[in-house]
Design a protein around this motif. Structure first.
Motif, PDB file in Angstrom:
ATOM      1  N   ASN A   1       0.823  -1.205   0.000  1.00 15.40           N
ATOM      2  CA  ASN A   1       0.000   0.000   0.000  1.00 15.40           C
ATOM      3  C   ASN A   1       0.861   1.262   0.000  1.00 15.40           C
ATOM      4  O   ASN A   1       2.015   1.246   0.434  1.00 15.40           O
ATOM      5  CB  ASN A   1      -0.915  -0.018   1.233  1.00 15.40           C
ATOM      6  N   MET A   2       0.291   2.344  -0.523  1.00 16.86           N
ATOM      7  CA  MET A   2       0.936   3.658  -0.544  1.00 16.86           C
ATOM      8  C   MET A   2       2.320   3.590  -1.183  1.00 16.86           C
ATOM      9  O   MET A   2       3.305   4.126  -0.669  1.00 16.86           O
ATOM     10  CB  MET A   2       1.016   4.243   0.872  1.00 16.86           C
ATOM     11  N   TYR A   3       2.393   2.910  -2.320  1.00 16.75           N
ATOM     12  CA  TYR A   3       3.687   2.705  -2.980  1.00 16.75           C
ATOM     13  C   TYR A   3       4.030   3.869  -3.901  1.00 16.75           C
ATOM     14  O   TYR A   3       3.193   4.353  -4.666  1.00 16.75           O
ATOM     15  CB  TYR A   3       3.661   1.414  -3.790  1.00 16.75           C
ATOM     16  N   ASP A   4       5.291   4.291  -3.823  1.00 18.17           N
ATOM     17  CA  ASP A   4       5.783   5.364  -4.683  1.00 18.17           C
ATOM     18  C   ASP A   4       7.235   5.051  -5.038  1.00 18.17           C
ATOM     19  O   ASP A   4       8.130   5.139  -4.193  1.00 18.17           O
ATOM     20  CB  ASP A   4       5.685   6.714  -3.964  1.00 18.17           C
ATOM     21  N   SER A   5       7.463   4.671  -6.270  1.00 19.51           N
ATOM     22  CA  SER A   5       8.804   4.278  -6.704  1.00 19.51           C
ATOM     23  C   SER A   5       9.786   5.449  -6.644  1.00 19.51           C
ATOM     24  O   SER A   5      11.008   5.240  -6.612  1.00 19.51           O
ATOM     25  CB  SER A   5       8.765   3.714  -8.128  1.00 19.51           C
ATOM     26  N   ARG A   6       9.270   6.680  -6.597  1.00 18.82           N
ATOM     27  CA  ARG A   6      10.158   7.852  -6.538  1.00 18.82           C
ATOM     28  C   ARG A   6      10.892   7.944  -5.210  1.00 18.82           C
ATOM     29  O   ARG A   6      11.829   8.734  -5.070  1.00 18.82           O
ATOM     30  CB  ARG A   6       9.349   9.121  -6.783  1.00 18.82           C
ATOM     31  N   ARG A   7      10.496   7.128  -4.253  1.00 19.72           N
ATOM     32  CA  ARG A   7      11.192   7.114  -2.965  1.00 19.72           C
ATOM     33  C   ARG A   7      12.516   6.367  -3.051  1.00 19.72           C
ATOM     34  O   ARG A   7      13.246   6.285  -2.077  1.00 19.72           O
ATOM     35  CB  ARG A   7      10.296   6.507  -1.885  1.00 19.72           C
ATOM     36  N   GLY A   8      12.776   5.787  -4.214  1.00 20.44           N
ATOM     37  CA  GLY A   8      14.107   5.248  -4.462  1.00 20.44           C
ATOM     38  C   GLY A   8      14.296   3.798  -4.080  1.00 20.44           C
ATOM     39  O   GLY A   8      13.355   3.006  -4.039  1.00 20.44           O
ATOM     40  N   TYR A   9      15.548   3.490  -3.783  1.00 21.95           N
ATOM     41  CA  TYR A   9      15.965   2.094  -3.618  1.00 21.95           C
ATOM     42  C   TYR A   9      15.215   1.385  -2.493  1.00 21.95           C
ATOM     43  O   TYR A   9      14.863   0.204  -2.623  1.00 21.95           O
ATOM     44  CB  TYR A   9      17.473   2.043  -3.348  1.00 21.95           C
ATOM     45  N   ILE A  10      14.970   2.065  -1.384  1.00 18.61           N
ATOM     46  CA  ILE A  10      14.266   1.426  -0.269  1.00 18.61           C
ATOM     47  C   ILE A  10      12.906   0.925  -0.734  1.00 18.61           C
ATOM     48  O   ILE A  10      12.510  -0.215  -0.464  1.00 18.61           O
ATOM     49  CB  ILE A  10      14.097   2.402   0.914  1.00 18.61           C
ATOM     50  N   ALA A  11      12.174   1.767  -1.470  1.00 18.35           N
ATOM     51  CA  ALA A  11      10.845   1.372  -1.933  1.00 18.35           C
ATOM     52  C   ALA A  11      10.912   0.252  -2.963  1.00 18.35           C
ATOM     53  O   ALA A  11      10.202  -0.757  -2.850  1.00 18.35           O
ATOM     54  CB  ALA A  11      10.111   2.582  -2.521  1.00 18.35           C
TER      55      ALA A  11
END
Length: 385
Positions: A319-329
């Motif tokens: 949930n609440m996924y955003d690939s722009r958050r980088g490597y952690i995501a």
């Protein structure tokens, strides 16, 4: 899994567990179907149904059949999208076909049990409430909106009452009748009288909410003093069940006795097929969700073993996924997907529409029915149907 072409069909060679192959052969004969037709039907249904629970394919012997040109290539593409092997995909497809094609020799008895979806995670802030609300709305949407028009009860089992607040419904007052009182033998009336309809033309009169009460904060203490406490939620809700097709429970971020009761309520009952009811685990693409997931699954496994229960994991929802958050995501999402069982059944994007819907005290599918998040809720409901 490999293929070779001959005439109008291509030979597909794979591996298939012997027991599964035998079950499929018998069921195919009962339905007067050739194995190649069964496999074709199974692959098509699997591709349309979305991610499925992992099948045990260890030690599977060779298996071959013939498929129409192009069927195998389409299947391979879907396997690649879901990050499963071709052997795993075939096994999942045939298990799904068996579930959808019961034996004509079996006696089918209709049961009054609704399907029960338990939204659980020990970690707060992962979006359990948003998913509970969204999935419930998706089930209740009318056929004119493309929904299944099912009767839905949302249960706000979290004393914080965020689910009730999201729909603009007041939490039950302390001292009044409540779900907790019905669980602990202190009921003051009929639990059905506490249910609130969620009125909107999209849902007709099919969407209902059982509000929270702050007495839930002491539920674990009260449950510790009663017998058969694991069955307390079931005893309270069972009189309501015949009025609903689906019951969705928004659980508190807890690993206490209340959670034991919720897990027990979602167990597979003797008359139910696998995955008819069970636990949906919302997670986020970050490390603390993984720790909470381990704690929750540990509690479920302990309850399974101690009480000899069948508890089905219906899937993970990132949930609440955003690939722009980088490597952690991105790496966390990959780690969730690699678990395999339970499978990641959906990735819900982080968008402002859900937060705006909460602020406006409307359901997401009313506030913005065409949003990406609304589409994700419908997808989850479809997979869990």
């Amino acid at each position: 899994m490999a293929s070779s072409t001959s005439g109008e069909r291509e030979k597909v060679t794979s591996k298939l567990p012997g027991q599964l192959r035998s079950r499929v052969k018998v069921r195919a004969a009962e339905h007067r179907l050739d194995m190649q037709d069964v496999v074709a039907q199974a692959l098509q249904a699997w591709q349309q149904a979305g991610p499925r629970p992992a099948a045990n394919t260890s030690g599977a012997p060779p298996f071959s059949t013939w498929l129409a040109p192009g069927v195998y290539d389409t299947f391979k593409a879907h396997c690649a999208d879901r990050k499963v092997s071709y052997i795993q995909g075939l096994a999942q497809a045939l298990e799904l076909w068996l579930a959808d094609h019961p034996s004509p020799q079996e006696e089918h008895v209709a049961t009054p049990h609704p399907r029960r979806r338990i939204l659980a995670n020990q970690k707060g802030g992962v979006g359990k409430t948003a998913l509970t609300a969204g999935i419930g709305q998706a089930y209740a949407e009318g056929t004119e909106y493309g929904g299944p028009a099912q009767r839905v009860l949302l249960v706000d089992f979290d004393p914080q009452g965020h689910l009730s607040t999201q729909f603009g419904v007041d939490n039950l007052a302390l001292g009044s009748d409540s779900l907790v009182k019905h669980m602990t033998g202190e009921a003051q009336g009929n639990l059905a009288d506490l249910i609130v309809p969620i009125a909107d033309e999209r849902f007709g009169d099919r969407l209902h909410l059982l509000p929270a009460c702050a007495d839930g904060f002491v539920l674990d203490v009260k449950l510790s003093t009663i017998r058969a406490r694991e069955a307390a939620l079931e005893r309270a809700l069972e009189p309501l069940e015949s009025g609903f097709d689906v019951i969705v429970v928004d659980c508190p971020p807890s690993l206490g006795l209340a959670m034991d009761s919720a897990i027990y309520y979602g167990r597979r009952r003797p008359e139910e097929k696998p995955a008819a009811s069970g636990v949906v685990i919302p997670v986020q693409a970050e490390d603390s969700s993984a720790d909470a997931y381990t704690l929750l699954t540990g509690q479920i496994e302990d309850l399974r073993q101690d009480m000899r229960l069948e508890v089905d994991y219906l899937g993970l929802v990132v949930n609440m996924y955003d690939s722009r958050r980088g490597y952690i995501a991105t790496s966390s999402l990959q780690a969730w997907q690699e678990i395999g069982d339970p499978a990641v059944i959906a990735v819900v994007p982080d968008r402002k529409e859900q937060r705006e819907a909460v602020r406006s005290k409307q359901g997401l599918l009313v506030y913005d029915p065409k949003s990406d998040q609304a589409a994700a809720m419908r997808k989850i409901a479809g997979i869990l149907s």
